[in-house]
Structure formats: C-alpha cells, structure tokens
Enzyme design. Structure first.
Site, short mmCIF file in Angstrom:
data_model
loop_
_atom_site.label_atom_id
_atom_site.label_comp_id
_atom_site.label_asym_id
_atom_site.label_seq_id
_atom_site.Cartn_x
_atom_site.Cartn_y
_atom_site.Cartn_z
CB CYS A 438 -0.42 22.67 46.25
SG CYS A 438 -2.07 23.33 45.96
CG HIS A 578 0.66 21.87 41.62
ND1 HIS A 578 0.59 20.68 42.33
CD2 HIS A 578 -0.42 22.60 42.00
CE1 HIS A 578 -0.50 20.69 43.09
NE2 HIS A 578 -1.13 21.84 42.91
CD GLU A 580 3.65 19.06 41.08
OE1 GLU A 580 2.50 18.78 41.48
OE2 GLU A 580 4.34 19.97 41.58
#
Length: 619
Positions: A438, A578, A580
C-alpha cells in the site's frame, strides 16, 4: 410448499451458539481462544462461523487510530473491522462479512433508521426491547451466512463479546444474550467465560478471586458459564481447578487451563488435550454427530506446523519499517503473514522493528522546537528512552543494514514517509529483498521517480499538494469530505500483464511466478484499503526507466503491482493491495512467501522447482 406424496421436508438443523465472554481484564486472548475452539470443531468436520461484538459507538474500526485499537482488518466485502476477525479468518480459513462485526454504533444506527421510517408504529423506542431485539435479530440473520468454500450454512456460530463483563457499554449485549438463550433454546447455547488466574507471591500461588468475581458479575446479569477457561503463566493446578469449580458453579472438568506457550498455534492442541470438543458435544449435541458419543479432531497438519516453529535451526531477519511500531497490534496481520511465510520456508523469524521517522536525517534542535507534533502518534518506539535524535538515527540505520529482507507496510499521515522512501532507495541500491504494501508500494514508486527518473521533489499529493511531479494522486471517485467507509475497500481483481522490461531470458514476472497464474491476463484477488494511487500519467516513464508495473485493475488504468526484473534485483516487489489479509497459517500469502524465500536465499531454487512441476504437468 408442496412435496410429492410420502416425502417429508428435511428439517434445517438448529444453529448452535458458543458465546465467549471475558472477565477481570482485557487482552486475555479471547480472540485466539475462540478461534482455537473453532479450529477444533472444524477439524471434526463441523462448519463454523464467528461474530465479534464490539461495544464501542463507532460504526466500524475504519476511523480508529492504530495506536488506540490496533490494526483495522479489511474483509472481502470492504468491511473495516476489529483485528479479532483476522484471527477468526486465519484459524478457521473462512471469509467473513462486515455484518459479522456488530458494534454499538451499527445497532443504534439501525434502530434509529427504523424509528425514522416509522417501523415501530409510533411506539416508544427503548433499549429493552428494541435495541436488544435488534442485536438478537442481527445474530440470527448473520449466523447462517456461508463463509467457507463449501458454501454451506454453519453448524456452529462462535460469538465473542468484546471488553470485560461489568463494562457499562457491554451491558446491553449481555442482556440481549440473556434473552437470546430463551429464543434459541438453552440446549443450543454454550457460555464460555475466560478469566485471568494471576500467580502472586514468592511461591507463585495461583489466585482464583478474580475469576470468582468475574463469574459473579456474569451471573448477576442472568448468564451462567458452562465452561471456564483460565489464562495463566503456568498450567492450572488441580486444586485451583477444583476451587474455581466449587465457587463458580461448574464441574471441575469444565475448568480448563490456557497457559503461556511458545506460539499461539499450540492453543488448539492444548484445548484438545483437555477434551474441550467433547465437553461442547455433550452440552450442544451437534446434530451431525448426534449418533457419536465422542469426537476426535484431526489436527495432524496443524500439530506439525505448531511443533515445527519451535524446532527451526536457521533464522531470517526481516525489518518492519513502519509508522506505528510502538504498538505491535497495529501490524498484526503483517506479522502473522510473515510468520506463515517463515514456517513455509523453514526459518525462525526475527522481526527488527524500525520507526520510519528515525531513518530521516535528524532535525536540528533549534528547528525542532518550532516543528509540529506527529499527527498520528508519538513518534519513536523507544518507550521514552533518553537518546538524542542522532543516536536514534544511527541506531535505526544500523538495524536496517543488519537484516536479510525489508517490509514497508501501509499507513496514513505524513510522519515518517521520507524514511520509507529512504528505505526503498537503500533496498533497491543494495539489492536487499523488499516488499512494499500500500503506502510502502507508493513510496517505492516515488523513490524510483526521484532517483532513477531524476524528478527532484516527486511525491504523493497526499503529502505535498504542490509537488511539481505528482507521482501518487488522489483517486477521482473517492469522497474527500467523508472519512468513514469511503476508501477503495475490499477484494478486487488484479490482472497481470507481461513485464515491460523483460531481460534477454524473457523471464516471467515475479507476480505470475508467486501466484502461479498466467502473467498475461491471469487474475489474482486481494483486499484493498486506499484513497491514493500511482499517477497513470507517469506509468510510461516509470516503465521506460526499468520499473515493471505488471498488475493493474480490470480497467487497465489503476496500478496494483510494481517490481524490478530478477536479473536486476533479487526481490523488489510492491503491491497497492494488502496481501496480509488473506494469509493463512497453512497457506501463506504469495508476496510474503516470496519475500521470505528471497531473504533466506531460496527463491531461485523455489522458482526452478515450480517451473519444473509445470513442465511435468504439461502446462
């Protein structure tokens, strides 16, 4: 509904609810405990879902500071939620919705909207019954929503009540749950209370009074726990269990110990060994297994992972260069994704925390007095240690130069962004594996524009509205006036394209190799949370200077992935999304996996092995 003669309509099994409350203090690990229970039930063949109740007045977690509430976890549907939903998704391997996070703000907003529409037909709208009924209706509506790959409604819904019993803001939810047990039937609900058992004195005596008072508080609102799970530094002694059982109105074998372990993945194993699955089965009588007297969870793969983490002999050091390093929960999903990837590459992970602002040249003391205070936190994560700015600066750079790989995660606000740009420059020039997420990807592109394209002062308009070289710009469709829920949020497809600068070997893009999809038109779905994007007007120049922008949205206009060829850099990868948020303990996120492979010197061998597999499969 008309059925052929002789046929009987199958009755939908009654949803079973497991409600988890906490007593005495917050931060006991209710989220991990409830996720561990869910993992055990899932390993028995039951489908599970989770609901998190947060008593705060915010509608969602999107506008909260990471310093105050930890990370904001983003769901597929764009919901900005409490970080505990990330624990549920990772442990249970499910994809929840924003409605699985109930807040006081959402509930009151729904009731007030109904009142304004006239839904209550002129009645006086009150906490009881209108607010409590809205909460009960919400749980019943959301619990059956399919959340896993099977597409089936869940057998069991796990409900976590945030905060602690006795908090004034959670009282309405406890009252709703008291009523709910009669609506769905007490035989379909199990109340689990989690409490602290501190060890005090020189002899480390285990104290039960906090648990007794927590249960007393719970029973005072009409709820009685069926199981009590005790958090402690050491395993609960048998006499401690019996004392808690005696004073808290439960059987001794219904008092369980969740003591400190080397890693959280041991918690499901610990609960399994204490028979929690069959305690729940006896209480709830799961319809699918009603004919079985006992259930046996299959945790073989999970157990191998949990024990492997404790046995690694080689390590890898990853620097996390961020703005909120004073609170590790601000980067919880990033940490989990790194750990998942480290397990996959058989390495013991060491995180080196670096405050990005400390990497910037120290501000002279005469200017510091006139400067602004940080807008999003209190700066360095040194816990108030009395070090000069120059010492902190030197220390931060020494840490950065000691690592095997670097991750620069997302963030908001101008503090520390120059440190992130310097980090990207250091990683690029010194060929240190780098993953930008990001804001980390945006600053990676800004650095390239400044130092490779030679555009002095290039920046994001988020931090410099008057920059002569706007490299990152505000997305035109985003609402500038309203903050909550107005970003580009949720799961969106990224379409891969061939590198603009392939080397002579014509190697595939890193993105296509890591995700295992075609580098020409292949799609990957990842979650987003941003208001700014790489300026489409500079893409051609960036690619002309060697930076490959190999991932774009479905319009082809919005940049999603930036990378350098592996012939130029071992691993230099940036993602606007993102990754994750979709990482799992037994299925690590591809970009994080790539970072750990490169940092541990295994990436080339892994790529060769994957390529060989495809050749053999005839792809």
């Amino acid at each position: 509904i008309f059925l052929p003669e002789g046929e009987i309509m199958a009755e939908t099994p009654q949803m079973k609810y497991i409600v988890v409350t906490g007593g005495t203090v917050s931060g006991l690990g209710k989220g991990i405990t409830i996720s561990s229970i869910g993992r055990l039930l899932k390993s028995c063949g039951l489908t599970t879902t989770s609901i998190k109740i947060d008593p705060y007045l915010n509608v969602d977690a999107g506008t909260m500071s990471p310093f105050e509430h930890g990370e904001c976890f983003v769901l597929d549907d764009g919901g900005e939620t409490d970080l505990d939903l990330g624990n549920y998704e990772r442990f249970l391997d499910v994809n929840l919705t924003k409605d699985h996070n109930i807040t006081t703000g959402k509930v009151y907003k729904a009731v007030i909207d109904k009142e304004r529409r006239g839904d209550y037909l002129g009645k006086t709208v009150q906490v009881v019954p209108h607010i409590t009924t809205e909460i009960m209706d919400w749980m019943e509506r959301v619990a059956p929503v399919p959340v896993d790959a099977s597409g089936k409604a869940a057998d069991v819904c796990l409900v976590e009540v945030g905060g602690t019993v006795g908090d004034i803001e959670s009282m309405v939810f406890l009252e709703a749950l008291r009523q709910f047990q009669f609506r769905v039937g007490r035989e379909n609900m199990c109340f689990v209370h989690i409490s602290l058992v501190p060890c005090l004195g020189a002899d480390g005596e285990q104290k039960t009074k906090p648990t007794q008072h927590g249960v007393k508080e719970l029973r005072s609102v009409g709820l009685s726990p069926d199981l009590i799970i005790c958090r402690s530094t050491d395993k609960l002694l048998q006499e401690t269990c019996h004392k808690i059982a005696l004073f808290c109105h439960v059987a001794p074998d219904h008092v369980l110990s969740v003591h400190d372990v080397s890693n959280v993945y041991h918690v499901p194993l610990m609960l399994r060994d204490q028979g929690v699955v069959n305690l729940l089965h006896r209480q709830l009588k799961f319809p699918r297994f009603a004919h079985l007297g006992a259930l046996e969870p299959d945790l073989r793969a999970w157990s191998r992972m949990a024990h492997a983490i404790d046995a690694f002999t080689s390590g890898v050091k990853i620097a996390l260069v961020g703005k909120y390093t004073g609170l590790q929960d601000s980067y919880l999903s990033v940490l989990k994704a790194l750990k998942h990837a480290a397990v996959e590459v058989d390495r013991d992970l060491e995180i080196v925390w670096i405050e990005s602002s400390a990497l910037e040249p120290p501000v002279p003391s005469n200017l510091k007095a006139e400067g602004k205070q940080p807008e999003d936190g209190n700066g360095a994560a040194d816990g108030g240690a009395k070090k000069t700015a120059a010492e902190l600066h030197a220390e931060a750079w020494a840490k950065l130069k000691s690592v095997d790989g670097i991750i620069v995660p997302g963030g908001f606000g101008s503090r520390g962004v120059e440190g992130k740009i310097l980090t990207a420059k250091y990683a690029r020039e010194n060929k240190v594996p780098y993953l930008g997420v990001c804001l980390g990807m945006q600053m990676q592109v800004v650095e390239y524009a400044r130092h490779v394209l030679g555009r002095e002062g290039a920046h994001s308009v988020e931090f410099d509205e008057k920059t002569k070289h706007p490299t990152v710009v505000f997305m035109p469709e985003i609402d500038k006036a309203t903050m909550g829920g107005t970003m580009r949020l949720g799961a969106r497809d990224t379409v891969l394209s061939p590198p603009a600068n392939p080397p002579k070997s014509k190697e595939a893009s890193l993105a296509s190799l890591l995700y295992g999809v075609s580098g020409s038109g292949g799609k990957v779905s990842e979650r987003h949370r941003h208001r700014y994007e790489v300026n489409p007007a500079v893409v051609k120049d960036l690619e002309g200077a060697g930076l490959n922008l190999v991932g774009r949205d479905e319009t082809g206009e919005r940049m999603e992935i930036a990378e350098l060829p592996r012939s130029v850099h071992p691993f230099y990868f940036g993602a606007q999304y993102h990754p994750e948020f979709k990482s799992r303990p037994l299925g690590p996120s591809p970009p994080f996996h790539g970072l750990l492979l490169a940092a541990s010197g295994q990436l080339d061998a892994w790529i060769e092995a994957q390529t060989s597999k495809k050749r053999k499969a005839g792809q």
